[in-house]
Scaffold this active site. Structure first.
Site, PDB file in Angstrom:
ATOM      1  N   CYS A  71     -44.903 -40.915 -24.653  1.00 13.89           N
ATOM      2  CA  CYS A  71     -45.714 -41.865 -23.072  1.00 13.89           C
ATOM      3  C   CYS A  71     -45.429 -41.382 -21.823  1.00 13.89           C
ATOM      4  CB  CYS A  71     -44.786 -42.712 -23.957  1.00 13.89           C
ATOM      5  SG  CYS A  71     -44.908 -43.631 -24.964  1.00 13.89           S
ATOM      6  N   LYS A 125     -48.083 -52.202 -20.538  1.00 19.74           N
ATOM      7  CA  LYS A 125     -47.372 -50.661 -19.945  1.00 19.74           C
ATOM      8  C   LYS A 125     -47.318 -50.396 -18.889  1.00 19.74           C
ATOM      9  CE  LYS A 125     -45.158 -47.298 -22.793  1.00 19.74           C
ATOM     10  NZ  LYS A 125     -44.677 -46.584 -24.177  1.00 19.74           N
ATOM     11  N   HIS A 127     -44.366 -47.951 -17.406  1.00 24.72           N
ATOM     12  CA  HIS A 127     -43.521 -46.850 -17.815  1.00 24.72           C
ATOM     13  C   HIS A 127     -43.345 -45.185 -16.866  1.00 24.72           C
ATOM     14  CE1 HIS A 127     -41.856 -45.216 -21.802  1.00 24.72           C
ATOM     15  NE2 HIS A 127     -40.874 -45.305 -20.772  1.00 24.72           N
ATOM     16  N   ASP A 270     -52.180 -43.032 -26.244  1.00 21.94           N
ATOM     17  CA  ASP A 270     -50.558 -41.761 -25.446  1.00 21.94           C
ATOM     18  C   ASP A 270     -50.549 -40.724 -25.882  1.00 21.94           C
ATOM     19  OD1 ASP A 270     -49.246 -43.099 -26.469  1.00 21.94           O
ATOM     20  OD2 ASP A 270     -48.530 -44.266 -24.986  1.00 21.94           O
ATOM     21  N   ASN A 271     -50.818 -40.439 -27.274  1.00 21.67           N
ATOM     22  CA  ASN A 271     -50.152 -39.510 -28.136  1.00 21.67           C
ATOM     23  C   ASN A 271     -50.538 -40.107 -29.454  1.00 21.67           C
ATOM     24  OD1 ASN A 271     -47.526 -41.557 -26.575  1.00 21.67           O
ATOM     25  ND2 ASN A 271     -47.336 -41.475 -28.622  1.00 21.67           N
ATOM     26  N   LYS A 288     -46.339 -37.706 -33.363  1.00 23.11           N
ATOM     27  CA  LYS A 288     -45.884 -37.447 -31.586  1.00 23.11           C
ATOM     28  C   LYS A 288     -44.375 -37.068 -31.312  1.00 23.11           C
ATOM     29  CE  LYS A 288     -43.570 -41.836 -29.117  1.00 23.11           C
ATOM     30  NZ  LYS A 288     -42.999 -42.920 -28.908  1.00 23.11           N
TER      31      LYS A 288
END
Length: 492
Positions: A71, A125, A127, A270-271, A288
């Site tokens: 992330c 989000k 992060h 994002d992954n 991931k």
């Protein structure tokens, strides 16, 4: 005479089109968290994604597009245009009590877009750090922020470790318990869109909480997937379903506001997905957090009437850092020598017109513990290792071995299931990703010269690597959060 008439008409039409294109370009950038390669309809999934399928069919599917394996590094690459080895965010994610973030000396994408008059908003989000206010979204180029600072919150009560992590700009939000995150963030995005002054260009960054664990969704969505016996996978499918619906609702709001015809929509993961939380990347290898294709090859597509070709797949090599220079180019921000160094390329012509990508290689990551800076030695399992791709060839060094995972609903219907358990590390492996995208045939012994060439490129990047910014947990973070009843900056 007729030909002359039509040439004049064509010129006038082109002039008219040019004036139309001068309207503000609105950018809607959607990120779906932990979204598996095999979990979208246009990749053959049994999970329902009608909105994304329709939008992708009208736009360009990104078939050779890469993100980071986890992330925080992807979000840093997206908003800085830099590889994580250049921002100090190459190792893991920012945990709730860790006092660091995307360094303040990096100018973010929204900060650049504001120079072109953009109204900039984030819903969802973050992060990228929050231990001091200066690391939070409204100090990093966003006019407004509605969302959460960390990751892995409960989708209904919006808590992490039993403490609320939800903000409206700087103010904590405590009255949204019971509202699922996908619906909450879609509704807030709609509010931003419908209140936007259409004479200004809009940049709306919409990083959903879905489909990250915990796997939670309203029961009516879960009931659609009774044919999936595995509960975690069934709940995950429901989260994919509700976030697809949310994307549809946001695009409807863009149309209602009269912005859609001038909007560029980008949708990205994002992954890769993680099987233990319901996400799968079949037939890609790994998941991931790993540098195998299942961790870094990303679901993505682009939609917009400014595209010169649609209904196609872009097979050119692309990376998440490329959005930064590409969006600056589309916003009319020219590199006059004041832009910071970037690892991304302007990939607009490759997506829109099908021209060759300016990108010829991707440094997927260099993640070694400080005690193992010599990449010829094995590292600890907590570190990803090293991976680089140059043209068709991908080199992996000191990476945990990984297998292939099939979605549970496909297992009875597929033959030749590969489900070996790997628990060793791989010192060196080489794959031709174009010929072997699922990483079955290791060519490292057959092509030692190619291995050496790619190792030399890694050495080049090692020279510019900055130390990881990872910091030990600060107990004051939890103390303050418990005292106040919500997460927030605890220093400064």
């Amino acid at each position: 005479m007729g030909l002359h008439y039509f040439s004049i008409f064509g010129a006038l039409f082109a002039l008219f089109a040019l004036r139309v294109s001068a309207a503000p370009l609105h950018i809607l950038l959607v990120v779906i968290d932990d979204y598996g390669w095999s979990d979208v309809g246009f990749h053959g999934s049994k999970i329902k994604t009608p909105n994304m399928d329709q939008l992708a069919s009208e736009g360009v599917i990104l078939d050779n597009y890469y993100v980071q394996p986890i992330c925080t590094p992807t979000r840093s690459a997206l908003l800085s245009g830099r590889y994580p080895i250049h921002t100090g965010l190459q190792h893991g994610v920012i945990r709730p009590t860790e006092p660091y973030g995307l360094p303040l000396n990096f100018t973010t994408l929204p900060q650049q877009l504001k120079k072109a008059g953009y109204s900039t908003h984030i819903v969802g989000k973050w992060h990228l750090g929050f231990y001091e206010w200066s690391y939070t979204p409204t100090y990093r180029g966003f006019d407004s922020f509605y969302g959460f600072y960390m990751g892995a919150e409960d989708h209904f009560n919006h808590e992490r470790y039993g403490i609320v992590d939800l903000r409206d700009n700087k103010e904590p939000v405590k009255d949204k318990e019971g509202v699922h995150s996908a619906r909450l963030f879609a509704k807030e995005a709609e509010n931003v869109i419908l209140s936007h002054n259409s004479s200004r260009p809009l940049f709306l960054y919409l990083p959903f909480q879905c489909v990250h664990s915990p796997t939670e969704a309203p029961q009516e969505y879960i009931d659609k997937y009774k044919f999936i016996d595995n509960k975690t996978r069934r709940d995950y499918a429901a989260m994919v379903d509700i976030v697809d619906e949310a994307i549809g609702n946001v695009t409807k709001a863009m149309k209602k506001a009269g912005l859609w015809d001038d909007t560029l929509l980008i949708v990205s993961t994002d992954n890769g997905g993680i099987p233990s939380s319901g996400g799968y990347n079949w037939p890609l290898r790994g998941y991931k957090g790993t540098l195998w294709e299942g961790g870094v090859r990303g679901v993505g597509f682009v939609h917009g009437k400014m595209l010169q070709r649609t209904g196609v797949k872009c097979k050119e090599l692309l990376h998440v850092t490329d959005w930064y220079p590409t969006l600056l180019y589309l916003a009319g921000i020219e590199d006059d020598g004041t832009l910071p160094p970037l690892d991304g390329f302007n990939i607009w012509h490759s997506i829109s017109e099908g021209t060759a990508s300016p990108r010829k290689e991707i440094l997927h990551n260099i993640d070694l513990s400080p005690s193992k800076s010599d990449f010829s030695k094995f590292d600890t399992p907590d570190y990803e290792g090293i991976t680089i791709r140059v043209d068709d060839m991908k080199l992996l060094m000191n990476v945990p071995n990984m297998t292939w995972y099939k979605p549970p609903e496909l297992l009875p219907h597929l033959t030749n299931e590969v489900r070996k358990n790997f628990d060793d590390n791989i010192k060196v492996a080489l794959f031709n990703i174009t010929a072997d995208p699922n990483e079955h045939i290791d060519l490292s012994e057959q092509l030692p010269d190619v291995v050496k060439k790619l190792q030399d490129r890694v050495q080049y990047y090692m020279k510019g690597l900055v130390p990881s910014g990872k910091k030990p947990a600060d107990p004051k973070a939890m103390e303050m959060a418990r005292k106040k009843g919500y997460w927030g900056p605890w220093r400064g």
